[in-house]
Scaffold this motif. Structure first.
Motif, PDB file in Angstrom:
ATOM      1  N   ALA A  18      21.351  38.131  89.887  1.00 18.19           N
ATOM      2  CA  ALA A  18      20.474  37.017  89.541  1.00 18.19           C
ATOM      3  C   ALA A  18      21.098  35.698  89.955  1.00 18.19           C
ATOM      4  N   THR A  19      20.289  34.625  89.864  1.00 21.91           N
ATOM      5  CA  THR A  19      20.716  33.285  90.279  1.00 21.91           C
ATOM      6  C   THR A  19      20.119  32.243  89.352  1.00 21.91           C
ATOM      7  N   PHE A  20      20.933  31.273  88.943  1.00 25.82           N
ATOM      8  CA  PHE A  20      20.390  30.081  88.306  1.00 25.82           C
ATOM      9  C   PHE A  20      19.720  29.259  89.399  1.00 25.82           C
ATOM     10  N   GLN A  21      18.404  28.982  89.223  1.00 23.77           N
ATOM     11  CA  GLN A  21      17.634  28.394  90.318  1.00 23.77           C
ATOM     12  C   GLN A  21      16.947  27.075  89.982  1.00 23.77           C
ATOM     13  N   ASP A  70      20.121  13.684  76.599  1.00 23.05           N
ATOM     14  CA  ASP A  70      18.955  14.473  77.012  1.00 23.05           C
ATOM     15  C   ASP A  70      19.212  15.965  76.851  1.00 23.05           C
ATOM     16  N   GLN A  71      18.122  16.713  76.702  1.00 21.45           N
ATOM     17  CA  GLN A  71      18.208  18.162  76.700  1.00 21.45           C
ATOM     18  C   GLN A  71      17.895  18.687  78.100  1.00 21.45           C
ATOM     19  N   LEU A  72      18.828  19.459  78.658  1.00 24.60           N
ATOM     20  CA  LEU A  72      18.641  20.099  79.957  1.00 24.60           C
ATOM     21  C   LEU A  72      18.515  21.599  79.746  1.00 24.60           C
ATOM     22  N   THR A  73      17.698  22.221  80.566  1.00 25.34           N
ATOM     23  CA  THR A  73      17.513  23.670  80.512  1.00 25.34           C
ATOM     24  C   THR A  73      17.731  24.239  81.896  1.00 25.34           C
ATOM     25  N   VAL A  74      18.685  25.155  82.011  1.00 23.42           N
ATOM     26  CA  VAL A  74      18.900  25.864  83.273  1.00 23.42           C
ATOM     27  C   VAL A  74      18.095  27.152  83.216  1.00 23.42           C
ATOM     28  N   GLU A  75      17.621  27.601  84.381  1.00 22.08           N
ATOM     29  CA  GLU A  75      16.713  28.749  84.443  1.00 22.08           C
ATOM     30  C   GLU A  75      17.209  29.755  85.473  1.00 22.08           C
ATOM     31  N   MET A  76      17.327  31.012  85.058  1.00 16.26           N
ATOM     32  CA  MET A  76      17.851  32.091  85.909  1.00 16.26           C
ATOM     33  C   MET A  76      16.791  33.158  86.161  1.00 16.26           C
ATOM     34  N   HIS A  77      16.787  33.679  87.394  1.00 19.37           N
ATOM     35  CA  HIS A  77      15.928  34.816  87.736  1.00 19.37           C
ATOM     36  C   HIS A  77      16.637  35.687  88.764  1.00 19.37           C
ATOM     37  N   GLN A  78      16.144  36.934  88.897  1.00 14.83           N
ATOM     38  CA  GLN A  78      16.806  37.879  89.789  1.00 14.83           C
ATOM     39  C   GLN A  78      16.555  37.575  91.259  1.00 14.83           C
ATOM     40  N   ASN A 142      14.081  34.693  76.623  1.00 12.87           N
ATOM     41  CA  ASN A 142      13.528  33.363  76.869  1.00 12.87           C
ATOM     42  C   ASN A 142      13.217  33.115  78.334  1.00 12.87           C
ATOM     43  N   CYS A 143      12.893  34.178  79.050  1.00 12.99           N
ATOM     44  CA  CYS A 143      12.456  34.052  80.449  1.00 12.99           C
ATOM     45  C   CYS A 143      13.491  33.316  81.298  1.00 12.99           C
ATOM     46  N   GLY A 144      14.776  33.571  81.006  1.00 15.46           N
ATOM     47  CA  GLY A 144      15.841  33.028  81.835  1.00 15.46           C
ATOM     48  C   GLY A 144      16.260  31.615  81.505  1.00 15.46           C
ATOM     49  N   HIS A 145      15.757  31.026  80.407  1.00 16.91           N
ATOM     50  CA  HIS A 145      16.037  29.638  80.075  1.00 16.91           C
ATOM     51  C   HIS A 145      17.169  29.529  79.061  1.00 16.91           C
ATOM     52  N   PHE A 146      18.079  28.580  79.308  1.00 18.81           N
ATOM     53  CA  PHE A 146      19.170  28.275  78.388  1.00 18.81           C
ATOM     54  C   PHE A 146      19.272  26.768  78.289  1.00 18.81           C
ATOM     55  N   THR A 147      19.117  26.231  77.075  1.00 17.41           N
ATOM     56  CA  THR A 147      19.042  24.792  76.865  1.00 17.41           C
ATOM     57  C   THR A 147      20.324  24.259  76.228  1.00 17.41           C
ATOM     58  N   PHE A 148      20.764  23.099  76.694  1.00 17.12           N
ATOM     59  CA  PHE A 148      21.934  22.433  76.135  1.00 17.12           C
ATOM     60  C   PHE A 148      21.690  20.931  76.126  1.00 17.12           C
ATOM     61  N   THR A 149      22.546  20.210  75.427  1.00 14.37           N
ATOM     62  CA  THR A 149      22.411  18.758  75.313  1.00 14.37           C
ATOM     63  C   THR A 149      23.530  18.060  76.065  1.00 14.37           C
ATOM     64  N   VAL A 150      23.183  17.095  76.892  1.00 14.22           N
ATOM     65  CA  VAL A 150      24.182  16.253  77.547  1.00 14.22           C
ATOM     66  C   VAL A 150      24.836  15.398  76.458  1.00 14.22           C
ATOM     67  N   PRO A 151      26.158  15.398  76.341  1.00 11.58           N
ATOM     68  CA  PRO A 151      26.808  14.619  75.278  1.00 11.58           C
ATOM     69  C   PRO A 151      26.333  13.167  75.257  1.00 11.58           C
ATOM     70  N   LYS A 152      26.018  12.666  74.050  1.00  8.42           N
ATOM     71  CA  LYS A 152      25.457  11.324  73.914  1.00  8.42           C
ATOM     72  C   LYS A 152      26.442  10.223  74.296  1.00  8.42           C
ATOM     73  N   ASP A 153      27.746  10.514  74.131  1.00  8.86           N
ATOM     74  CA  ASP A 153      28.746   9.475  74.392  1.00  8.86           C
ATOM     75  C   ASP A 153      29.386   9.603  75.762  1.00  8.86           C
ATOM     76  N   LEU A 154      28.774  10.386  76.641  1.00  6.07           N
ATOM     77  CA  LEU A 154      29.352  10.628  77.961  1.00  6.07           C
ATOM     78  C   LEU A 154      29.297   9.373  78.822  1.00  6.07           C
ATOM     79  N   ALA A 155      30.357   9.130  79.582  1.00  8.89           N
ATOM     80  CA  ALA A 155      30.378   7.995  80.503  1.00  8.89           C
ATOM     81  C   ALA A 155      29.307   8.179  81.582  1.00  8.89           C
ATOM     82  N   PRO A 156      28.622   7.120  81.978  1.00  5.85           N
ATOM     83  CA  PRO A 156      27.575   7.246  82.995  1.00  5.85           C
ATOM     84  C   PRO A 156      28.159   7.539  84.369  1.00  5.85           C
TER      85      PRO A 156
END
Length: 339
Positions: A18-21, A70-78, A142-156
């Motif tokens: 599979a591949t994160f796409q 922000d919330q980002l979601t990476v998505e994987m499929h075969q 979850n149909c290949g979806h994995f959600t995480f949060t970009v740290p709020k205090d991260l340097a731009p």
């Protein structure tokens, strides 16, 4: 986890790579617009190879704009371009953890993954041990979806995002673990200054780490996820109750097509590419809008903004002059330095 000792030999030969796409930004589908798509869905098996950073990947000219928090979601499929929820994201009993790393870079489009300094922002290993249930099974739910949060205090600035699955179905011998990863190119806006502690790829993993050299067909009560502790998030304990299999992602609205234009970018702008072949699209662009409107303020900062950085928008108080390119309106809340 559904298996038996008798099926181990069959599982070892299963070819459900599979591949994160794709990437989602606060629920907005960015498709493949800012991912370095790997050349194939085959895994990396050497933790000392430079490919352990971003896989054997093509290049992309797309940089997706996001905000710290922000919330980002990476998505994987075969298979490439297949977004169907009727197919497992990664099948063949490829059980194992899901992890996400980030690396601050000067230019996300040219940064070499194996030269960067990476910090982990999210992980899931074996969320339940009664019965044993793996993060890859949650991914499939979850149909290949994995959600995480970009740290709020991260340097731009520009960052690479490294999404990874480690398949452990044949990991009982050295070199048996299979690593599936893709790197996404983003630009983070915000007022933070945090630069978390980092590791290198290769270097972060050893072939004999207990979470990499492991026989998952033996009874397990714990699992040691490889790599450092995630920054800015608590690591959940392993549950002693069955893990719920109900999807938390809205699989009913899963799109069938793959956007190739960075959300908010002008029509016809450069988009994602494989093997260096850049494509464009004249399709309408979906724009992410904030749920709250920030007050209009006058910029107070001086200086210049790097290429792909934020240079304007409602509420923006940073610099508005671009060191490279011109400041172009993406939406009412975000303007970006683009060529």
């Amino acid at each position: 986890m559904r298996y038996s000792i008798a099926t181990a030999a069959f599982v070892a030969s299963a070819a459900a790579h599979a591949t994160f796409q794709e990437l989602w930004i606060n629920g907005v589908d960015a498709g493949s617009s800012c991912v370095r798509l790997p050349a194939s869905n085959n895994p990396v098996t050497s933790v000392t190879s430079n490919d352990i950073a971003c896989n054997i990947a093509g290049t992309s000219s797309g940089v997706c704009p996001v905000n710290a928090g922000d919330q980002l979601t990476v998505e994987m499929h075969q298979q490439p371009g297949d977004r169907s929820c009727s197919n497992e994201a990664i099948g063949g009993d490829h059980y194992g953890p899901v992890q996400v790393y980030m690396a601050a870079v000067s230019d996300a489009t040219t940064a070499v993954g194996s030269s960067q300094n990476w910090f982990k922002v999210a992980e899931m290993g074996m969320p339940s041990n009664n019965p044993v249930y793996w993060a890859t099974e949650v991914l499939n739910d979850n149909c290949g979806h994995f959600t995480f949060t970009v740290p709020k205090d991260l340097a731009p600035g520009n960052y690479l995002v490294r999404a990874e699955v480690i398949a452990l179905h044949v990991a009982s011998s050295v070199g048996g673990a299979q690593f599936y990863m893709s790197c996404y190119q983003i630009n983070v806006s915000g007022s933070g200054s945090t630069k978390p502690a980092t590791v290198k790829f290769p270097g972060a993993y050893s072939a004999t780490d207990p979470g990499i050299l492991i026989n998952i067909y033996e009874p397990l009560s714990t699992y040691a996820i490889p790599g450092p502790t995630p920054y800015g998030t608590a690591v959940p304990s392993i549950a002693a109750t069955p893990w719920p299999t109900t999807a938390t992602w809205n699989t009913a609205s899963q799109p069938k097509t793959v956007p190739t234009v960075v959300p908010g970018a002008p029509t016809g702008a450069p988009t994602s590419s494989r093997g260096g072949a850049t494509t464009t699209s004249a399709s309408p662009v979906t724009t992410a809008h904030s749920s709250t409107v920030a007050p209009t303020t006058t910029p107070t900062s001086t200086g210049s903004v790097a290429l792909y950085g934020q240079c304007g928008g409602t509420g923006w108080t940073g610099a508005t002059q671009c060191a490279q390119g011109t400041c172009q309106v993406v939406n009412p809340y975000y303007s970006q330095c683009l060529n």
